[in-house]
Design a protein around this motif. Structure first.
Motif, PDB file in Angstrom:
ATOM      1  N   ASP A   1      -1.525  10.576   2.360  1.00  0.00           N
ATOM      2  CA  ASP A   1      -1.262  10.162   3.665  1.00  0.00           C
ATOM      3  C   ASP A   1      -2.030  10.739   4.878  1.00  0.00           C
ATOM      4  O   ASP A   1      -2.761  11.791   4.714  1.00  0.00           O
ATOM      5  CB  ASP A   1       0.231  10.565   4.085  1.00  0.00           C
ATOM      6  CG  ASP A   1       0.917   9.805   5.243  1.00  0.00           C
ATOM      7  OD1 ASP A   1       0.401   8.790   5.533  1.00  0.00           O
ATOM      8  OD2 ASP A   1       1.908  10.358   5.796  1.00  0.00           O
ATOM      9  N   GLN A   2      -1.956   9.949   6.217  1.00  0.00           N
ATOM     10  CA  GLN A   2      -2.665  10.304   7.016  1.00  0.00           C
ATOM     11  C   GLN A   2      -2.252  11.642   7.557  1.00  0.00           C
ATOM     12  O   GLN A   2      -0.994  11.806   7.792  1.00  0.00           O
ATOM     13  CB  GLN A   2      -2.770   9.177   8.223  1.00  0.00           C
ATOM     14  CG  GLN A   2      -3.477   7.876   7.809  1.00  0.00           C
ATOM     15  CD  GLN A   2      -3.244   7.019   8.761  1.00  0.00           C
ATOM     16  OE1 GLN A   2      -4.056   6.917   9.948  1.00  0.00           O
ATOM     17  NE2 GLN A   2      -2.379   5.881   8.521  1.00  0.00           N
TER      18      GLN A   2
ATOM     19  N   GLY B   1       6.050   1.804   5.957  1.00  0.00           N
ATOM     20  CA  GLY B   1       5.279   2.655   6.865  1.00  0.00           C
ATOM     21  C   GLY B   1       5.418   4.056   6.079  1.00  0.00           C
ATOM     22  O   GLY B   1       6.232   4.390   5.343  1.00  0.00           O
ATOM     23  N   THR B   2       4.628   4.925   6.367  1.00  0.00           N
ATOM     24  CA  THR B   2       4.626   6.289   5.877  1.00  0.00           C
ATOM     25  C   THR B   2       5.684   7.242   6.576  1.00  0.00           C
ATOM     26  O   THR B   2       5.942   8.290   6.016  1.00  0.00           O
ATOM     27  CB  THR B   2       3.324   6.841   5.567  1.00  0.00           C
ATOM     28  OG1 THR B   2       2.459   6.973   6.809  1.00  0.00           O
ATOM     29  CG2 THR B   2       2.631   6.224   4.645  1.00  0.00           C
ATOM     30  N   GLY B   3       6.065   6.625   7.677  1.00  0.00           N
ATOM     31  CA  GLY B   3       7.109   7.259   8.347  1.00  0.00           C
ATOM     32  C   GLY B   3       8.399   7.316   7.382  1.00  0.00           C
ATOM     33  O   GLY B   3       8.874   8.433   6.819  1.00  0.00           O
TER      34      GLY B   3
ATOM     35  N   PHE C   1       3.644  -1.037  11.517  1.00  0.00           N
ATOM     36  CA  PHE C   1       4.326  -0.204  10.501  1.00  0.00           C
ATOM     37  C   PHE C   1       5.529   0.649  11.339  1.00  0.00           C
ATOM     38  O   PHE C   1       5.773   0.322  12.453  1.00  0.00           O
ATOM     39  CB  PHE C   1       3.618   1.029   9.894  1.00  0.00           C
ATOM     40  CG  PHE C   1       2.214   0.376   9.331  1.00  0.00           C
ATOM     41  CD1 PHE C   1       2.477   0.149   8.019  1.00  0.00           C
ATOM     42  CD2 PHE C   1       1.057   0.322   9.793  1.00  0.00           C
ATOM     43  CE1 PHE C   1       1.329  -0.129   7.143  1.00  0.00           C
ATOM     44  CE2 PHE C   1       0.011   0.037   9.298  1.00  0.00           C
ATOM     45  CZ  PHE C   1       0.215  -0.385   7.859  1.00  0.00           C
TER      46      PHE C   1
ATOM     47  N   ALA D   1       2.390   2.587   2.061  1.00  0.00           N
ATOM     48  CA  ALA D   1       3.197   1.972   3.083  1.00  0.00           C
ATOM     49  C   ALA D   1       2.631   0.352   2.986  1.00  0.00           C
ATOM     50  O   ALA D   1       2.451  -0.518   3.769  1.00  0.00           O
ATOM     51  CB  ALA D   1       2.446   2.187   4.612  1.00  0.00           C
TER      52      ALA D   1
ATOM     53  N   SER E   1      -2.228  -0.916   3.070  1.00  0.00           N
ATOM     54  CA  SER E   1      -2.260   0.123   3.841  1.00  0.00           C
ATOM     55  C   SER E   1      -3.162   1.317   3.613  1.00  0.00           C
ATOM     56  O   SER E   1      -3.659   1.374   2.408  1.00  0.00           O
ATOM     57  CB  SER E   1      -0.814   0.627   4.088  1.00  0.00           C
ATOM     58  OG  SER E   1      -0.205   1.351   2.847  1.00  0.00           O
ATOM     59  N   VAL E   2      -3.492   2.128   4.529  1.00  0.00           N
ATOM     60  CA  VAL E   2      -4.124   3.460   4.224  1.00  0.00           C
ATOM     61  C   VAL E   2      -3.699   4.334   3.015  1.00  0.00           C
ATOM     62  O   VAL E   2      -4.402   4.300   2.444  1.00  0.00           O
ATOM     63  CB  VAL E   2      -4.103   4.372   5.526  1.00  0.00           C
ATOM     64  CG1 VAL E   2      -4.899   5.496   5.399  1.00  0.00           C
ATOM     65  CG2 VAL E   2      -5.100   3.455   6.725  1.00  0.00           C
ATOM     66  N   SER E   3      -2.236   4.528   3.131  1.00  0.00           N
ATOM     67  CA  SER E   3      -1.663   5.141   2.011  1.00  0.00           C
ATOM     68  C   SER E   3      -2.107   4.684   0.855  1.00  0.00           C
ATOM     69  O   SER E   3      -2.432   5.383  -0.199  1.00  0.00           O
ATOM     70  CB  SER E   3      -0.253   5.370   2.095  1.00  0.00           C
ATOM     71  OG  SER E   3       0.399   4.439   2.470  1.00  0.00           O
TER      72      SER E   3
ATOM     73  N   HIS F   1      -5.831  -0.348  11.917  1.00  0.00           N
ATOM     74  CA  HIS F   1      -6.176   0.682  11.280  1.00  0.00           C
ATOM     75  C   HIS F   1      -7.263   0.488  10.381  1.00  0.00           C
ATOM     76  O   HIS F   1      -7.338  -0.896  10.007  1.00  0.00           O
ATOM     77  CB  HIS F   1      -5.129   1.863  11.105  1.00  0.00           C
ATOM     78  CG  HIS F   1      -4.416   1.391   9.954  1.00  0.00           C
ATOM     79  ND1 HIS F   1      -4.272   0.082   9.311  1.00  0.00           N
ATOM     80  CD2 HIS F   1      -3.438   2.237   9.202  1.00  0.00           C
ATOM     81  CE1 HIS F   1      -3.193   0.342   8.246  1.00  0.00           C
ATOM     82  NE2 HIS F   1      -2.745   1.415   8.267  1.00  0.00           N
TER      83      HIS F   1
ATOM     84  N   GLY G   1       5.819   6.861  11.899  1.00  0.00           N
ATOM     85  CA  GLY G   1       4.588   7.121  10.963  1.00  0.00           C
ATOM     86  C   GLY G   1       3.016   7.308  11.613  1.00  0.00           C
ATOM     87  O   GLY G   1       3.418   7.209  13.066  1.00  0.00           O
ATOM     88  N   PRO G   2       2.034   7.229  11.192  1.00  0.00           N
ATOM     89  CA  PRO G   2       0.931   7.957  11.816  1.00  0.00           C
ATOM     90  C   PRO G   2       0.328   6.761  13.039  1.00  0.00           C
ATOM     91  O   PRO G   2       0.189   7.081  14.100  1.00  0.00           O
ATOM     92  CB  PRO G   2      -0.069   7.844  10.966  1.00  0.00           C
ATOM     93  CG  PRO G   2       0.535   7.926   9.566  1.00  0.00           C
ATOM     94  CD  PRO G   2       1.648   7.423   9.892  1.00  0.00           C
ATOM     95  N   THR G   3       0.639   5.122  12.784  1.00  0.00           N
ATOM     96  CA  THR G   3       0.089   4.488  13.445  1.00  0.00           C
ATOM     97  C   THR G   3       1.122   4.495  14.852  1.00  0.00           C
ATOM     98  O   THR G   3       0.680   4.414  16.065  1.00  0.00           O
ATOM     99  CB  THR G   3       0.306   3.013  12.972  1.00  0.00           C
ATOM    100  OG1 THR G   3      -0.447   3.289  11.606  1.00  0.00           O
ATOM    101  CG2 THR G   3      -0.630   1.810  13.910  1.00  0.00           C
ATOM    102  N   ASP G   4       2.296   4.771  14.536  1.00  0.00           N
ATOM    103  CA  ASP G   4       3.438   4.547  15.541  1.00  0.00           C
ATOM    104  C   ASP G   4       3.356   5.792  16.475  1.00  0.00           C
ATOM    105  O   ASP G   4       3.203   5.775  17.721  1.00  0.00           O
ATOM    106  CB  ASP G   4       4.712   4.705  14.889  1.00  0.00           C
ATOM    107  CG  ASP G   4       5.966   4.648  16.053  1.00  0.00           C
ATOM    108  OD1 ASP G   4       6.132   3.732  16.716  1.00  0.00           O
ATOM    109  OD2 ASP G   4       6.501   5.958  16.152  1.00  0.00           O
TER     110      ASP G   4
HETATM  111  C1  MLT Z   1      -0.414   3.686   6.249  1.00  0.00           C
HETATM  112  O1  MLT Z   1      -0.360   4.204   5.394  1.00  0.00           O
HETATM  113  O2  MLT Z   1      -1.333   2.671   6.570  1.00  0.00           O
HETATM  114  C2  MLT Z   1       0.053   4.433   7.523  1.00  0.00           C
HETATM  115  O3  MLT Z   1       0.420   5.612   7.274  1.00  0.00           O
HETATM  116  C3  MLT Z   1       1.118   3.289   8.242  1.00  0.00           C
HETATM  117  C4  MLT Z   1       2.148   3.892   9.002  1.00  0.00           C
HETATM  118  O4  MLT Z   1       1.499   4.161  10.113  1.00  0.00           O
HETATM  119  O5  MLT Z   1       3.031   4.221   8.686  1.00  0.00           O
END
Ligand code: MLT
Length: 309
Positions: free
Chosen positions: A191-192, A173-175, A24, A145, A149-151, A80, A28-31
């Motif tokens: 979002d995470q 990505g959610t960034g 992503f 994302a 994706s998780v979101s 993830h 964002g969270p993964t990053d």
């Molecule tokens: C997701 O929604 O899967 C994550 O938030 C992706 C991310 O890390 O941007």
């Protein structure tokens, strides 16, 4: 004289820099989780770990690329709950299988999900949010994302509970999705927590609830979905490190040890906890525990999610 014994690959690994694919966009969270953990791992391993953000298709483009990378320990991926579980039912033609194509290394963090909205979204609390999005389901939109994706998956669950189908707005990505939420260009997002804590604390977005049994210490004023009147919505994701299938057990063990050392480091822990992550306990940090998590998560999501049309 002792006989000369050539060191094995694993004894010398790593002899050069490692690439960590993040599926992503940056920020964002993964990053963020990857950067926090790999910065410490690089010190332990004595080599650089360079993050490469490879975006697209809800993280599945990058994950397919990681599955096909050389299994020499120099290309890894942070996957993830989406890339390594939810993608299986959502993408019938998925170009990899999370179990067959990867060696699990270590779980890095659990990440509770929050229902977030742009600052000026009209509902004041979760009860009003539910009423509002049900009444305006054709007008509101939810950022995510990408499919799988998780979101995306988290808001799919929320929408199933509310029996609505609002428009989804995909980002890499959610960034970037968070940037759009802060700018008021999209209405809401599931979002995470990692992504959300700095923005909630800065007052740039609204948080209606956290979808876990307990409040999170990093956001003591954000109610749980149960407290806020929507107990059916419970969601927590996870981020974990994987290597391509066939990576040697010695390399996997070396990477796992470095990841575990990072998760025990006070500075790393402080940073992850400040961002609301749940740090896995010792028994959840082994490659075997991650293999079991992936298996269980695929089994959990497969009957729930339908292929994307
Ligand atoms: C997701 O929604 O899967 C994550 O938030 C992706 C991310 O890390 O941007």
């Amino acid at each position: 004289l002792c006989a000369f014994v050539a060191p094995s690959q694993a004894q010398t690994y790593p002899t050069r820099g490692i690439t960590m694919i993040v599926p992503f966009a940056a920020g964002g969270p993964t990053d963020v989780i990857s950067r926090i953990v790999t910065a410490h791992m690089a010190q332990t391993l004595g080599q650089s770990i360079v993050i490469e953000n490879v975006v697209g298709a809800g993280g599945t483009t990058a994950t397919a690329r990681a599955a096909r990378a050389a299994n020499d320990g120099y290309t890894l991926i942070t996957g993830h709950m989406g890339t390594h579980a939810a993608s299986v039912p959502l993408y019938p033609k998925l170009a990899y299988h999370p179990e067959k194509d990867f060696e699990p290394i270590a779980l890095l963090a659990g990440t509770p999900i929050l229902i977030l909205a742009r600052k000026d979204f009209p509902p004041k609390d979760l009860k009003e949010f539910v009423t509002y999005v049900k009444a305006n389901a054709e007008k509101v939109n939810a950022a995510h994302a990408g499919v799988g994706s998780v979101s995306h998956v988290s808001c799919e669950l929320l929408h199933a509970i509310l029996d609505i189908k609002p428009v989804g707005v995909p980002f890499n990505g959610t960034g970037p999705a968070m940037n759009a939420l802060v700018a008021g260009q999209v209405d809401y997002m599931c979002d995470q927590i990692v992504n959300a804590v700095p923005q909630i604390n800065a007052g740039t977005i609204k948080a209606y609830a956290i979808a876990t049994a307990e409040r999170n210490p990093s956001l003591p004023n954000v109610p749980t979905t149960t407290e806020a009147g929507l107990p059916a919505f419970q969601a927590q994701a996870w981020n974990a490190m994987f290597a391509p299938k066939g990576t040697s057990p010695a390399i996997v063990a070396s990477l796992n040890a470095a990841a575990v050392k990072a998760l025990e480091d006070e500075t790393v822990r402080k940073r992850l906890l400040e961002l609301g992550s749940v740090i896995p306990g010792p028994k959840d940090r082994t490659p075997e525990a991650l293999a079991t998590l992936v298996k269980n998560e695929i089994a959990k999501w497969t009957p729930v999610l339908k292929p994307a049309s």
